[in-house]
Design an enzyme around this catalytic site. Structure first.
Site, mmCIF file in Angstrom:
data_model
loop_
_atom_site.group_PDB
_atom_site.id
_atom_site.type_symbol
_atom_site.label_atom_id
_atom_site.label_comp_id
_atom_site.label_asym_id
_atom_site.label_seq_id
_atom_site.Cartn_x
_atom_site.Cartn_y
_atom_site.Cartn_z
ATOM 1 N N ARG A 38 0.847 -1.212 0.000
ATOM 2 C CA ARG A 38 0.000 0.000 0.000
ATOM 3 C C ARG A 38 0.872 1.247 0.000
ATOM 4 O O ARG A 38 0.566 2.224 -0.660
ATOM 5 C CB ARG A 38 -0.946 -0.015 1.195
ATOM 6 C CG ARG A 38 -2.269 -0.734 0.952
ATOM 7 C CD ARG A 38 -2.069 -2.151 0.449
ATOM 8 N NE ARG A 38 -3.285 -2.905 0.269
ATOM 9 C CZ ARG A 38 -3.743 -3.804 1.148
ATOM 10 N NH1 ARG A 38 -3.080 -4.060 2.269
ATOM 11 N NH2 ARG A 38 -4.840 -4.463 0.898
ATOM 12 N N ASP A 85 0.376 -6.665 -3.654
ATOM 13 C CA ASP A 85 -1.056 -6.423 -3.471
ATOM 14 C C ASP A 85 -1.462 -5.452 -4.558
ATOM 15 O O ASP A 85 -0.604 -4.928 -5.285
ATOM 16 C CB ASP A 85 -1.344 -5.842 -2.081
ATOM 17 C CG ASP A 85 -2.711 -6.277 -1.553
ATOM 18 O OD1 ASP A 85 -3.711 -6.047 -2.268
ATOM 19 O OD2 ASP A 85 -2.769 -6.843 -0.461
ATOM 20 N N HIS A 110 -6.015 -10.438 -4.579
ATOM 21 C CA HIS A 110 -5.193 -9.247 -4.298
ATOM 22 C C HIS A 110 -4.083 -9.125 -5.330
ATOM 23 O O HIS A 110 -2.946 -8.798 -4.996
ATOM 24 C CB HIS A 110 -4.586 -9.341 -2.882
ATOM 25 C CG HIS A 110 -5.590 -9.059 -1.805
ATOM 26 N ND1 HIS A 110 -5.997 -7.794 -1.493
ATOM 27 C CD2 HIS A 110 -6.261 -9.887 -0.977
ATOM 28 C CE1 HIS A 110 -6.882 -7.854 -0.494
ATOM 29 N NE2 HIS A 110 -7.067 -9.102 -0.166
ATOM 30 N N ASP A 127 -5.931 -14.889 0.958
ATOM 31 C CA ASP A 127 -7.082 -14.262 1.611
ATOM 32 C C ASP A 127 -8.004 -13.578 0.618
ATOM 33 O O ASP A 127 -7.583 -13.126 -0.443
ATOM 34 C CB ASP A 127 -6.601 -13.223 2.634
ATOM 35 C CG ASP A 127 -5.697 -12.163 1.988
ATOM 36 O OD1 ASP A 127 -4.774 -12.560 1.259
ATOM 37 O OD2 ASP A 127 -5.939 -10.964 2.206
ATOM 38 N N GLU A 128 -9.268 -13.504 1.012
ATOM 39 C CA GLU A 128 -10.286 -12.639 0.394
ATOM 40 C C GLU A 128 -10.427 -12.806 -1.114
ATOM 41 O O GLU A 128 -10.682 -11.828 -1.817
ATOM 42 C CB GLU A 128 -9.990 -11.159 0.730
ATOM 43 C CG GLU A 128 -10.022 -10.874 2.213
ATOM 44 C CD GLU A 128 -9.812 -9.406 2.562
ATOM 45 O OE1 GLU A 128 -10.552 -8.923 3.417
ATOM 46 O OE2 GLU A 128 -8.909 -8.756 1.994
ATOM 47 N N TRP A 151 -6.492 -14.721 11.016
ATOM 48 C CA TRP A 151 -6.727 -13.278 11.155
ATOM 49 C C TRP A 151 -8.190 -12.951 11.361
ATOM 50 O O TRP A 151 -8.508 -11.989 12.040
ATOM 51 C CB TRP A 151 -6.174 -12.526 9.940
ATOM 52 C CG TRP A 151 -6.949 -12.688 8.669
ATOM 53 C CD1 TRP A 151 -6.914 -13.745 7.810
ATOM 54 C CD2 TRP A 151 -7.869 -11.752 8.102
ATOM 55 N NE1 TRP A 151 -7.750 -13.536 6.748
ATOM 56 C CE2 TRP A 151 -8.353 -12.317 6.900
ATOM 57 C CE3 TRP A 151 -8.344 -10.491 8.488
ATOM 58 C CZ2 TRP A 151 -9.280 -11.670 6.075
ATOM 59 C CZ3 TRP A 151 -9.260 -9.856 7.670
ATOM 60 C CH2 TRP A 151 -9.718 -10.438 6.476
ATOM 61 N N TYR A 158 -4.360 -6.204 15.016
ATOM 62 C CA TYR A 158 -4.350 -5.364 13.821
ATOM 63 C C TYR A 158 -4.056 -3.917 14.207
ATOM 64 O O TYR A 158 -4.927 -3.169 14.609
ATOM 65 C CB TYR A 158 -5.669 -5.500 13.053
ATOM 66 C CG TYR A 158 -5.599 -6.598 12.016
ATOM 67 C CD1 TYR A 158 -4.936 -7.788 12.322
ATOM 68 C CD2 TYR A 158 -6.140 -6.450 10.757
ATOM 69 C CE1 TYR A 158 -4.831 -8.801 11.387
ATOM 70 C CE2 TYR A 158 -6.043 -7.462 9.807
ATOM 71 C CZ TYR A 158 -5.386 -8.632 10.129
ATOM 72 O OH TYR A 158 -5.276 -9.628 9.199
ATOM 73 N N ASP A 168 -3.506 -1.420 12.501
ATOM 74 C CA ASP A 168 -4.012 -0.321 11.668
ATOM 75 C C ASP A 168 -5.198 0.375 12.324
ATOM 76 O O ASP A 168 -5.582 1.461 11.895
ATOM 77 C CB ASP A 168 -4.347 -0.778 10.236
ATOM 78 C CG ASP A 168 -5.172 -2.040 10.170
ATOM 79 O OD1 ASP A 168 -5.236 -2.786 11.163
ATOM 80 O OD2 ASP A 168 -5.767 -2.302 9.109
ATOM 81 N N TRP A 171 -1.546 -3.187 8.410
ATOM 82 C CA TRP A 171 -1.964 -2.875 7.040
ATOM 83 C C TRP A 171 -1.867 -1.377 6.865
ATOM 84 O O TRP A 171 -2.152 -0.629 7.798
ATOM 85 C CB TRP A 171 -3.388 -3.390 6.802
ATOM 86 C CG TRP A 171 -3.446 -4.869 6.978
ATOM 87 C CD1 TRP A 171 -3.952 -5.551 8.041
ATOM 88 C CD2 TRP A 171 -2.921 -5.863 6.086
ATOM 89 N NE1 TRP A 171 -3.796 -6.903 7.868
ATOM 90 C CE2 TRP A 171 -3.169 -7.121 6.676
ATOM 91 C CE3 TRP A 171 -2.280 -5.807 4.850
ATOM 92 C CZ2 TRP A 171 -2.783 -8.322 6.070
ATOM 93 C CZ3 TRP A 171 -1.899 -6.999 4.243
ATOM 94 C CH2 TRP A 171 -2.154 -8.236 4.851
ATOM 95 N N GLU A 178 -3.078 0.930 4.367
ATOM 96 C CA GLU A 178 -3.902 1.756 3.479
ATOM 97 C C GLU A 178 -3.836 3.231 3.884
ATOM 98 O O GLU A 178 -3.738 4.119 3.043
ATOM 99 C CB GLU A 178 -5.364 1.290 3.516
ATOM 100 C CG GLU A 178 -5.628 0.004 2.745
ATOM 101 C CD GLU A 178 -5.452 -1.238 3.604
ATOM 102 O OE1 GLU A 178 -4.810 -1.151 4.667
ATOM 103 O OE2 GLU A 178 -5.961 -2.298 3.198
#
Ligand SMILES: [Zn+2]
Length: 630
Positions: free
Chosen positions: A108, A137, A214, A269-270, A336, A361, A363, A411, A413
């Site tokens: 990021r 990512d 990602h 992930d995701e 996570w 986390y 963030d 993370w 962002e």
């Protein structure tokens, strides 16, 4: 018998397993005199024994890592050599868990080599031993791969400096060297240097290469690897395309040349998996392999990649979604989304690293949001990180050896600069370090805060931008104390049902006297994707002078104020009188976290109070913590 807490005067972090302070002091002028003995009698790989006598310091260990950690403890006792007199003591120490990790999201926002080295210095001080680099990512690919130069001549650069502007814009990439290009990547030379620096500090760098999702940046540079075959269309690799495996195996082979780590993190992930459902190649793959659903297709990919990584003598780690569709045989799971995935993997005999979002986390904001830089939301102060206990009663007791340890994740962002990242890590990462190293009976939050304050002061004197713990504002004041009022403990009737996502304490939430904190996810706020409409029975008619409730707004995750709140009262529970409609005046486009009372003063005789909040025209969630009546 040992009591690290009582005996550990202002010094060692993480709290050692055994420490006993004896009479006398050791004083020195330049550097303390240290005698090192390697002995097999100290069995733990990272264990050490440190003895301070009036004559000097003795270190015993069976490995270099043990000696290294003894020296870290000594350096803390001498405050880096500035304190010339230390108490005589014996420290017998070893970690609770072998894996004590720090995660750095360099996708990021790219981080400099100097930044990573500086964080490794801090990690070593607190006896952390794994740095997990999130190298790839959507926001940028950060590692030179000789076979695929577009990854770094194109996918490592973007026109926007902040992730937020990039994400809200076209999500496009730039050519390296273009005037607007922002980003960066590590060359082979950089990685060689980082790996060397880490090894000197007994830190293993674990590279993460994301798959199958990602991967927007890869698929913009090499669109033929996505199901659509076109740039800016896919985020998942096409699993039906053999070229995808050629790409991933070539990349991983180069990664394994650069990084000597036991583990290679493969993400997992995701994944949306949407395009796989209609892509002819993916569908063909599923048919050929007898795969029933897209979860199975992801599992197929991870199994294949694991085989390849294993063939090079390495092992894979993946996020807990790699459980979906069946776990690859030797995979280690990084849990996570809570700890359930980890527990499930342990039960199946897999190694697990715990990094549950709720505790690990970083963030999330670490102090009152109105004092902190913009973050992804949430509130995770030092204390809430520290209270995390990785061993849970629901874990299979014969599988606890599969719990390898813990990791702090940041993370990035919303974490643009290196110094902001540093601020988010320290001191919360120290809490994770102690969770990973110290035994539960040696952990105590008050004692930890006492020890961590001088450690932070020292870090700041060395140029670290740490959070100022001594100046912490903390949780919302009312959330700390609770609230007495006339409706407390009284029955609430829901005219619209409680919804499943954020039930808090169920039907008692609005009258339990417990006030919500800085985040809607703290189990104190009840969340609705509809109106909130409740009636409270005060049990007898009484004079009411105040009725109110507090809502929060946080635009990012879609939490909004109600359009208006109708406040009604009744003596008989049948005939209600509207005493006030309170309209919202908070703009829906406000960026920051906001609270607003929707309340009225009045002079009414009533037994029943009805509180009806209308959902915002923005839709999204309504969150309310208490209906206060006086
Ligand atoms: Zn496909």
């Amino acid at each position: 018998m040992h009591h690290a807490i009582a005996q550990n005067p202002d010094m060692i972090i993480p709290a050692p397993a055994h420490i006993s302070v004896s009479e006398g002091k050791y004083t020195y002028t330049d550097q303390p005199e240290v005698k090192v003995t390697y002995t097999k009698k100290i069995t733990g790989k990272e264990a050490y024994e440190l003895t301070v006598t009036p004559k000097g310091v003795r270190i015993k260990a069976s490995t270099d890592a043990g000696v290294f950690y003894a020296r870290q403890s000594l350096a803390q006792m001498t405050k880096g050599g500035t304190v010339k007199e230390i108490p005589c003591c014996t420290v017998k120490d070893e970690p609770r868990f072998p894996y004590r990790g720090l995660h750095v999201d360099v996708s990021r926002h790219f981080r400099s080599v100097e930044f990573l080295k500086k964080q490794m210095d801090a990690m070593a001080r607190f006896k952390m031993n794994r740095m997990h680099l999130h190298l790839t990512d959507a926001a940028g690919w950060r590692l030179e791969i000789q076979a695929y130069p577009r990854l770094t001549s194109f996918a490592a650069w973007r026109p926007q400096h902040t992730w937020k502007q990039w994400w809200q814009g076209q999500r496009a990439y730039s050519e390296e060297g273009a005037p607007e290009a922002y980003g960066g990547y590590y060359t082979r030379e950089d990685i060689r240097e980082l790996v060397r620096y880490a090894a000197e500090r007994h830190i293993e760098i674990i590279p993460e290469i994301e798959m199958p999702s990602h991967s927007e940046e890869v698929l913009a540079a090499y669109p033929e690897l996505g199901c659509s075959g076109e740039p800016y269309k896919d985020s998942d690799f096409c699993v039906g395309n053999e070229e995808t495996f050629v790409f991933l195996e070539t990349v991983l082979a180069e990664v394994m040349e650069m990084f000597p780590s036991e583990y290679i993190h493969i993400g997992g992930d995701e994944a949306g998996k949407q395009h796989w459902k209609t892509c002819p190649k993916c569908q063909q793959r599923m048919k050929d392999e007898g795969i029933e659903d897209v979860d199975g297709l992801q599992s197929y990919m991870i199994h294949r990649i694991e085989k390849f990584v294993n063939s090079k003598g390495r092992r894979i780690i993946g996020w807990d979604e790699i459980l979906d569709g069946g776990l690859a045989p030797g995979a280690t799971v990084m849990s996570w989304r809570g700890t359930e995935g980890g527990i499930q993997a342990m039960s199946q005999g897999h190694d697990v690293i715990m990094s549950p979002g709720r505790y690990c986390y970083l963030d999330h904001t670490q102090d009152a949001p109105f004092r902190e830089p913009e973050s992804i939301g949430g509130y995770l102060p030092l204390d809430s990180v520290y209270v995390y206990e990785p061993v849970e009663a629901s874990m299979p007791q014969d599988k606890l050896h599969h719990l390898l340890g813990v990791q702090a994740n940041l993370w990035s962002e919303y974490v643009v600069s290196d110094s902001h990242a540093e601020y988010m890590y320290w001191p919360r990462a120290i809490a994770i370090a102690e969770t990973g190293w110290s035994q539960p009976e040696d952990r105590d939050i008050e004692d930890f805060r006492r020890r961590v304050l001088p450690a932070l002061e020292q870090m700041r004197s060395e140029g670290y931008n740490t959070f100022d713990l001594a100046d912490e504002y903390g949780e919302r004041k009312l959330a700390q104390t609770g609230l007495e009022h006339a409706a407390k403990g009284k029955k609430v009737t829901y005219n619209k049902p409680i919804q499943k996502w954020y039930p808090a304490a169920g039907e008692t939430t609005f009258t339990d006297g417990i006030i919500g904190g800085w985040t809607y996810s703290d189990h104190r706020w009840q969340g609705f994707l509809s109106d909130i409409d409740v009636t409270i029975d005060l049990e007898e008619v009484q004079t009411i002078s105040y009725i109110g409730g507090t809502f929060m707004q946080l635009k990012g995750p879609g939490v909004f104020m109600p359009q208006k709140v109708d406040i009604l009262v009744s003596e008989d529970g049948e005939n209600f009188e509207l005493i006030r409609t309170v309209w919202n005046d908070i703009p829906t486009d406000a960026e920051e976290l906001l609270f607003k009372d929707f309340s009225t003063i009045c002079k009414k005789k009533a037994r029943y109070v009805r509180y009806h909040a209308y959902r915002s025209t923005m839709r999204g969630f309504l969150f309310l913590d208490e209906v206060v009546v006086n």
